[in-house]
Enzyme design. Sequence first.
Site, PDB file in Angstrom:
ATOM      1  N   GLN A  22       7.758 -10.520  11.000  1.00 17.01           N
ATOM      2  CA  GLN A  22       6.862 -10.592  12.152  1.00 17.01           C
ATOM      3  C   GLN A  22       5.812  -9.484  12.178  1.00 17.01           C
ATOM      4  O   GLN A  22       4.816  -9.605  12.880  1.00 17.01           O
ATOM      5  CB  GLN A  22       7.678 -10.555  13.452  1.00 17.01           C
ATOM      6  CG  GLN A  22       8.557 -11.787  13.622  1.00 17.01           C
ATOM      7  CD  GLN A  22       9.360 -11.755  14.897  1.00 17.01           C
ATOM      8  OE1 GLN A  22      10.451 -11.196  14.940  1.00 17.01           O
ATOM      9  NE2 GLN A  22       8.856 -12.373  15.950  1.00 17.01           N
ATOM     10  N   ASN A 171      20.667 -11.471  12.595  1.00 14.88           N
ATOM     11  CA  ASN A 171      20.034 -11.662  13.886  1.00 14.88           C
ATOM     12  C   ASN A 171      20.101 -13.134  14.280  1.00 14.88           C
ATOM     13  O   ASN A 171      19.554 -13.993  13.594  1.00 14.88           O
ATOM     14  CB  ASN A 171      18.564 -11.233  13.829  1.00 14.88           C
ATOM     15  CG  ASN A 171      17.865 -11.404  15.163  1.00 14.88           C
ATOM     16  OD1 ASN A 171      18.143 -10.671  16.106  1.00 14.88           O
ATOM     17  ND2 ASN A 171      16.979 -12.397  15.272  1.00 14.88           N
ATOM     18  N   ASN A 312      21.157 -10.175  22.023  1.00 18.42           N
ATOM     19  CA  ASN A 312      19.762 -10.471  22.339  1.00 18.42           C
ATOM     20  C   ASN A 312      19.764 -11.415  23.521  1.00 18.42           C
ATOM     21  O   ASN A 312      20.421 -12.458  23.472  1.00 18.42           O
ATOM     22  CB  ASN A 312      19.056 -11.195  21.180  1.00 18.42           C
ATOM     23  CG  ASN A 312      18.762 -10.291  20.010  1.00 18.42           C
ATOM     24  OD1 ASN A 312      19.023  -9.091  20.049  1.00 18.42           O
ATOM     25  ND2 ASN A 312      18.206 -10.859  18.959  1.00 18.42           N
ATOM     26  N   TYR A 314      17.232 -13.022  26.911  1.00 15.41           N
ATOM     27  CA  TYR A 314      15.941 -13.078  27.580  1.00 15.41           C
ATOM     28  C   TYR A 314      15.995 -13.770  28.928  1.00 15.41           C
ATOM     29  O   TYR A 314      15.194 -13.500  29.796  1.00 15.41           O
ATOM     30  CB  TYR A 314      14.929 -13.828  26.693  1.00 15.41           C
ATOM     31  CG  TYR A 314      14.543 -13.062  25.442  1.00 15.41           C
ATOM     32  CD1 TYR A 314      15.331 -13.079  24.297  1.00 15.41           C
ATOM     33  CD2 TYR A 314      13.377 -12.302  25.421  1.00 15.41           C
ATOM     34  CE1 TYR A 314      14.975 -12.362  23.167  1.00 15.41           C
ATOM     35  CE2 TYR A 314      13.008 -11.584  24.282  1.00 15.41           C
ATOM     36  CZ  TYR A 314      13.812 -11.621  23.170  1.00 15.41           C
ATOM     37  OH  TYR A 314      13.458 -10.898  22.051  1.00 15.41           O
ATOM     38  N   TRP A 428      12.121  -5.887  23.285  1.00 12.54           N
ATOM     39  CA  TRP A 428      11.357  -6.678  22.323  1.00 12.54           C
ATOM     40  C   TRP A 428       9.987  -6.920  22.918  1.00 12.54           C
ATOM     41  O   TRP A 428       9.917  -7.588  23.931  1.00 12.54           O
ATOM     42  CB  TRP A 428      12.054  -8.005  22.022  1.00 12.54           C
ATOM     43  CG  TRP A 428      11.296  -8.764  20.990  1.00 12.54           C
ATOM     44  CD1 TRP A 428      10.267  -9.647  21.194  1.00 12.54           C
ATOM     45  CD2 TRP A 428      11.466  -8.668  19.574  1.00 12.54           C
ATOM     46  NE1 TRP A 428       9.784 -10.104  20.003  1.00 12.54           N
ATOM     47  CE2 TRP A 428      10.499  -9.519  18.989  1.00 12.54           C
ATOM     48  CE3 TRP A 428      12.325  -7.929  18.733  1.00 12.54           C
ATOM     49  CZ2 TRP A 428      10.373  -9.660  17.598  1.00 12.54           C
ATOM     50  CZ3 TRP A 428      12.202  -8.091  17.373  1.00 12.54           C
ATOM     51  CH2 TRP A 428      11.224  -8.944  16.816  1.00 12.54           C
ATOM     52  N   GLU A 435       4.936 -14.559  16.319  1.00  9.38           N
ATOM     53  CA  GLU A 435       6.034 -15.132  17.109  1.00  9.38           C
ATOM     54  C   GLU A 435       6.470 -16.487  16.522  1.00  9.38           C
ATOM     55  O   GLU A 435       6.422 -17.517  17.178  1.00  9.38           O
ATOM     56  CB  GLU A 435       5.618 -15.214  18.578  1.00  9.38           C
ATOM     57  CG  GLU A 435       6.635 -15.785  19.550  1.00  9.38           C
ATOM     58  CD  GLU A 435       8.030 -15.164  19.511  1.00  9.38           C
ATOM     59  OE1 GLU A 435       8.171 -13.989  19.138  1.00  9.38           O
ATOM     60  OE2 GLU A 435       8.978 -15.890  19.834  1.00  9.38           O
ATOM     61  N   TRP A 436       6.875 -16.463  15.257  1.00  7.47           N
ATOM     62  CA  TRP A 436       7.481 -17.619  14.589  1.00  7.47           C
ATOM     63  C   TRP A 436       6.667 -18.902  14.789  1.00  7.47           C
ATOM     64  O   TRP A 436       5.451 -18.870  14.593  1.00  7.47           O
ATOM     65  CB  TRP A 436       8.945 -17.762  15.044  1.00  7.47           C
ATOM     66  CG  TRP A 436       9.706 -16.470  14.880  1.00  7.47           C
ATOM     67  CD1 TRP A 436      10.190 -15.670  15.871  1.00  7.47           C
ATOM     68  CD2 TRP A 436      10.027 -15.780  13.650  1.00  7.47           C
ATOM     69  NE1 TRP A 436      10.806 -14.547  15.340  1.00  7.47           N
ATOM     70  CE2 TRP A 436      10.720 -14.597  13.992  1.00  7.47           C
ATOM     71  CE3 TRP A 436       9.811 -16.050  12.281  1.00  7.47           C
ATOM     72  CZ2 TRP A 436      11.195 -13.683  13.029  1.00  7.47           C
ATOM     73  CZ3 TRP A 436      10.280 -15.142  11.326  1.00  7.47           C
ATOM     74  CH2 TRP A 436      10.957 -13.990  11.707  1.00  7.47           C
TER      75      TRP A 436
END
Length: 475
Positions: A22, A171, A312, A314, A428, A435-436
């Site tokens: 990234q 990840n 992780n 969100y 993050w 962003e993928w």
Amino acid sequence: MTNDKMKLPSDFMFGLATASYQIEGSTTASGRGPSIWDTFTHKKPFPIADGSTGDNATDSFRRWKSDIALLKSYGVNSYRFSISWSRIIPNGGRNDPVNQEGIRFYRDFIEELVKAGIKPCVTLYHWDLPHTLHDRYGGWLNRETVDDFVHYAKVCFQAVGDLVKHWITHNEPWIISVLGYGYGIFAPGRSSNRERSAEGDSNAEPWIVSHNLILSHAYAAKLYREEFKPTQGGSIGITLDCVWYMPYDGDSPECVQAAQRALDTRIGWFADPIYKGHYPSSLVSSLGDRLPKFTPEEIAVVHGSSDFFGLNTYTSNLVRPGGGDDFNGKVTTGFVRPDGTQLGTQAHVSWLQSYPPGFRALLNYLWKTYNKPIYVTENGFAVKDENKLSIPEAINDVDRVDYYRGYTQALLEAINVDGVDVKSYFAWSLLDNFEWADGYGVRFGVTYVDYDTQERFPKKSSRFLKEWYEEHKAS
Ligand code: PNW
């Protein structure tokens, strides 16, 4: 307890996170081999929203010194980043040559970090599989890749293990398996979902991939503990992506059960074998033969293979039974409450709304269910339409500040009021970056990146986090 009395533990790691593909760019420099993200992003028709690739990204392979200076200016004591496997072993395999230039890059980088007083937290695999392994035998679909990963991990422990005390093997294996091999929207773009039959997903690829990811994590951890930990003294674990799933209507048995099934599928799929020694029973019964089995020797290595719970997270979702697919436990998820109100503030990506109480509840659930210290390795927000704003407007990222205010407060409460053992918080991300599948149009950074000039502009959120840490760090 009032807010100003709440403190972070004395060994707490506070920092920012990134991942190699990234941010690095320079994808053919210094002997690096191609990864599945290089080949995937260059496919036609372009699979990435804005037709972009990680060829340049934030140019951090060349700008690493100034990126470290930026990190330092943000007052962090740690940094989470990932190593690109194909910089270390360009063709990826256990009998393929090791690239000394790749090792030198990360060695220099880590030495500079340590000199700046910043602890490295290193992810070995943040999705960028050497492409050769994919061509050679289907990458994660093949057990061979487990041995290749363990060898790659060993090369990394040897090269920088004297300086790195926190290792993350993988990840977000759920994302790798489901988005890469189920929906096909992430590399390598394989889609078993398209062939889904009325009875469920007929293709077993995502479960084979996840099984191999779990094994590769476990055997790398075993190797670290046996050959490196005694002298290097660090810890090793895996990072899972977790959403807090809540019953849609609060308490009906159907919704309570659906929320638990969603937790089992998103988290338990990986966490149960690793922390409890078996797949969740709801997965075993719903997937049947599609779920691979561990041999007794394998499960003995898998069980207990993570020193901590890498988290992780969100967002949170409301859950109802029905619909969905096997990747989320056949439930319907959403942000709208029965009374029509939304859970929180909508981000630029459809899957994210802010909901701080969900973060606190998730931390409590994980602590109670898995009983391991928790390292929060990612948490963050993409402000809606930030990509359409001028730079002065974008750096005034009020929604991101609100998000961090809520989530850091929930973190303090989980630690100080609920007694959850949380050892780190990594926001993050350090920078806006690739962003993928969304390309550069989605910005998660606390630093704005002007992609024309590669200039960096600190956003208000970077200041918020710096001041928050200053106020709450152990004195
Ligand atoms: C994580 N979802 O990915 C990754 O670890 C990062 O590389 C990424 O940039 C960050 O979160 C922000 O997206 C996710 O659809 C990707 O639920 C997608 C989802 C969750 C996490």
